[in-house]
Scaffold this motif. Structure first.
Motif, PDB file in Angstrom:
ATOM      1  N   PRO A   1       0.356 -80.700 -28.961  1.00 47.66           N
ATOM      2  CA  PRO A   1       1.676 -80.063 -29.074  1.00 47.66           C
ATOM      3  C   PRO A   1       2.196 -79.534 -27.742  1.00 47.66           C
ATOM      4  CG  PRO A   1       0.283 -79.384 -30.903  1.00 47.66           C
ATOM      5  CD  PRO A   1      -0.608 -80.123 -29.950  1.00 47.66           C
TER       6      PRO A   1
ATOM      7  N   GLY B   1       5.544 -80.802 -26.092  1.00 50.76           N
ATOM      8  CA  GLY B   1       6.547 -79.796 -25.771  1.00 50.76           C
ATOM      9  C   GLY B   1       6.974 -79.863 -24.316  1.00 50.76           C
TER      10      GLY B   1
ATOM     11  N   THR C   1       9.112 -82.995 -23.713  1.00 54.78           N
ATOM     12  CA  THR C   1      10.457 -82.761 -24.246  1.00 54.78           C
ATOM     13  C   THR C   1      11.251 -81.838 -23.324  1.00 54.78           C
ATOM     14  OG1 THR C   1       9.577 -82.952 -26.494  1.00 54.78           O
ATOM     15  CG2 THR C   1      11.763 -81.983 -26.258  1.00 54.78           C
TER      16      THR C   1
ATOM     17  N   THR D   1      13.753 -77.061 -27.688  1.00 53.27           N
ATOM     18  CA  THR D   1      12.884 -77.786 -28.613  1.00 53.27           C
ATOM     19  C   THR D   1      11.463 -77.866 -28.063  1.00 53.27           C
ATOM     20  OG1 THR D   1      14.729 -79.140 -29.418  1.00 53.27           O
ATOM     21  CG2 THR D   1      12.495 -79.979 -29.801  1.00 53.27           C
ATOM     22  N   GLY D   2      11.355 -78.146 -26.755  1.00 57.34           N
ATOM     23  CA  GLY D   2      10.035 -78.213 -26.138  1.00 57.34           C
ATOM     24  C   GLY D   2       9.298 -76.893 -26.238  1.00 57.34           C
TER      25      GLY D   2
ATOM     26  N   TYR E   1       9.849 -74.554 -28.465  1.00 57.90           N
ATOM     27  CA  TYR E   1       9.548 -74.299 -29.878  1.00 57.90           C
ATOM     28  C   TYR E   1       8.258 -75.020 -30.280  1.00 57.90           C
ATOM     29  CZ  TYR E   1       9.831 -74.669 -34.957  1.00 57.90           C
ATOM     30  OH  TYR E   1       9.551 -74.641 -36.289  1.00 57.90           O
ATOM     31  N   ILE E   2       8.108 -76.271 -29.805  1.00 63.09           N
ATOM     32  CA  ILE E   2       6.898 -77.046 -30.124  1.00 63.09           C
ATOM     33  C   ILE E   2       5.656 -76.346 -29.559  1.00 63.09           C
ATOM     34  CG2 ILE E   2       5.687 -79.210 -29.687  1.00 63.09           C
ATOM     35  CD1 ILE E   2       8.427 -80.591 -29.693  1.00 63.09           C
TER      36      ILE E   2
ATOM     37  N   ARG F   1       4.772 -73.248 -31.575  1.00 60.48           N
ATOM     38  CA  ARG F   1       4.206 -73.537 -32.900  1.00 60.48           C
ATOM     39  C   ARG F   1       2.725 -73.841 -32.834  1.00 60.48           C
ATOM     40  NH1 ARG F   1       6.076 -73.039 -37.960  1.00 60.48           N
ATOM     41  NH2 ARG F   1       5.304 -75.117 -38.512  1.00 60.48           N
ATOM     42  N   ASP F   2       2.241 -74.206 -31.630  1.00 57.85           N
ATOM     43  CA  ASP F   2       0.829 -74.550 -31.465  1.00 57.85           C
ATOM     44  C   ASP F   2       0.000 -73.270 -31.429  1.00 57.85           C
ATOM     45  OD1 ASP F   2      -1.553 -75.791 -30.947  1.00 57.85           O
ATOM     46  OD2 ASP F   2      -1.169 -76.037 -28.799  1.00 57.85           O
TER      47      ASP F   2
END
Length: 306
Positions: free
Chosen positions: A141, A145, A148, A296-297, A299-300, A303-304
């Motif tokens: 992730p 991320g 991205t 977005t990157g 956020y990814i 989330r990890d």
């Protein structure tokens, strides 16, 4: 550092609050610096004046942090003579070089563009932290991320002359500033083992600011026109540095670096919006694309949980 301080700065809720405050404060620096240049009549070619302007800001910020540290009875002791060498190196990277690149680059780039481009530092910190610290593992992730996020940086240069193409004096120096910021974030962990991190932050800003003021004056730098509005802007920028660095460096010393750095995703967003609103800069569609990819990157990565 007391146990109470450490527990507060490690609690997820407070980490989010403090990191967001720092990020939002730093985002406002983009338009305020340009407004400050205009108010003090500092033209693009006035390199010495830019260094003086930046140096005064950080020197004052460092003195404020050191004064507060003294009043709250923090330890000013540095572990060894070699520790002072590290403090000096940290001051050079975190303040002098970091903001010399930032001020020069920003004067040759639109505030909104520079704000998004500077998000490069976020992803650089995440990658470098995984290489140097066991608490930050490189996972799939995080890789996705970062890719991205870098796509967002590349998107900033889409469209030819729409919003300007890449320039070394503008975009190049902003990227150098971002890499200095990333390096300083990693160095903060070591700084916290040498001296109280708040005191170390004060030292770095005061010393780094002085190392901007002196060469700025030697180059003939000055503040050509001093107004109440200009002084107000300079004080606001000083407050931003004081609050931002004190909170951010404290968080870095208590938490995994990647966990804290990802909150800087708000800096390009706040910087882009405030630059367009305060400076009247045009808002191009690619800012939305670049900002969305960067967000977005991040956020990814956030989330990890591994």
């Amino acid at each position: 550092m007391t146990d109470k301080d450490t527990s507060v700065f490690r609690q997820p809720g407070w980490v989010a609050v403090f990191a967001l405050i720092a990020a939002v404060a730093w985002g406002w620096a983009y338009p305020l610096i340009k407004l400050g240049f205009a108010e003090f009549h500092i033209a693009t070619h006035m390199t010495g004046s830019k260094m003086l302007f930046a140096g005064i800001r950080f020197f004052l910020s460092g003195l404020i942090i050191l004064t507060i540290s003294r009043c709250t009875h923090r330890s000013f002791a540095v572990t060894s003579p070699s520790g002072w060498a590290f403090v000096l190196a940290f001051a050079l990277v975190n303040t002098t070089l970091h903001y010399a690149f930032f001020y020069f680059g920003l004067s040759h780039s639109e505030g909104a563009r520079a704000a998004i481009l500077n998000s490069l530092s976020v992803f650089s910190v995440v990658i470098l932290a995984c290489l140097f610290f066991k608490s930050d593992r490189l996972t799939l992730p995080k890789i996705v991320g970062c890719v991205t996020g870098f796509a967002g940086i590349l998107a900033l240069n889409l469209g030819g002359n729409v919003g300007g193409s890449f320039s070394w004096l503008g975009d190049g120096l902003i990227i150098a500033n971002a890499l200095c910021g990333a390096s300083a974030s990693l160095m903060t962990r070591r700084l916290s083992k040498i001296v109280d991190v708040t005191v170390g932050t004060g030292y770095s800003l005061a010393i780094g600011g002085l190392l901007l003021v002196l060469p700025g004056m030697a180059m003939g730098g000055s503040l050509p026109v001093v107004t109440a509005a200009g002084v107000t802007i300079l004080l606001l920028l000083t407050a931003i540095s004081t609050i931002g660095f004190a909170l951010y460096n404290k968080l870095l010393s208590c938490n995994p670096i990647g966990r804290v750095a990802i909150y800087n995703s708000l800096i390009p967003v706040v910087g882009a919006v405030t630059s367009c609103l305060c400076l009247g800069e045009p808002f191009y569609w690619k800012y939305v694309l670049a900002g969305s990819l960067a967000a977005t990157g991040i956020y990814i990565i956030n989330r990890d949980k591994r």
